[in-house]
Write a protein that holds these residues in place. Sequence first.
Motif, PDB file in Angstrom:
ATOM      1  N   ILE A  83     -39.266  26.952  30.388  1.00 36.86           N
ATOM      2  CA  ILE A  83     -38.726  25.592  30.288  1.00 36.86           C
ATOM      3  C   ILE A  83     -39.206  24.749  31.463  1.00 36.86           C
ATOM      4  N   LYS A  84     -39.129  25.317  32.657  1.00 39.22           N
ATOM      5  CA  LYS A  84     -39.545  24.564  33.849  1.00 39.22           C
ATOM      6  C   LYS A  84     -41.033  24.236  33.796  1.00 39.22           C
ATOM      7  N   SER A 122     -42.935  23.905  31.137  1.00 38.46           N
ATOM      8  CA  SER A 122     -43.314  22.974  30.068  1.00 38.46           C
ATOM      9  C   SER A 122     -42.700  21.593  30.243  1.00 38.46           C
ATOM     10  N   GLU A 123     -41.488  21.540  30.735  1.00 39.04           N
ATOM     11  CA  GLU A 123     -40.782  20.264  30.841  1.00 39.04           C
ATOM     12  C   GLU A 123     -40.742  19.706  32.265  1.00 39.04           C
ATOM     13  N   GLY A 124     -40.954  20.551  33.249  1.00 42.25           N
ATOM     14  CA  GLY A 124     -40.894  20.107  34.636  1.00 42.25           C
ATOM     15  C   GLY A 124     -39.481  19.858  35.127  1.00 42.25           C
ATOM     16  N   VAL A 125     -38.506  20.496  34.492  1.00 43.72           N
ATOM     17  CA  VAL A 125     -37.110  20.324  34.895  1.00 43.72           C
ATOM     18  C   VAL A 125     -36.513  21.672  35.265  1.00 43.72           C
TER      19      VAL A 125
END
Length: 86
Positions: A30-31, A33-36
């Motif tokens: 998730i981090k 791909s989304e940068g969050v």
Amino acid sequence: MKKMSELMDELGFDPEGSPAVKEAFIKYLIKASEGVNVLTPTEKTLIKADPNKIKVLPIAKKPEQLSFDFGDDALPRSNFSRKARK
């Protein structure tokens, strides 16, 4: 679109393996791909159990470029360095 369990099977994750490892892998995906930043269910449970253990880190300062003066006068010359230059 594949399910996470199918992806993890393809990548060789043990179905009976540690849930923390699976959560960490999903969190990384998730981090990346989304940068969050996301919280895993285990992290949420730990925070609910004892919110006082959580510490907020200060925002890091911008890195500073270091520079050094390594001119000829910086170090005394040795006999070895004179021989190497000839």
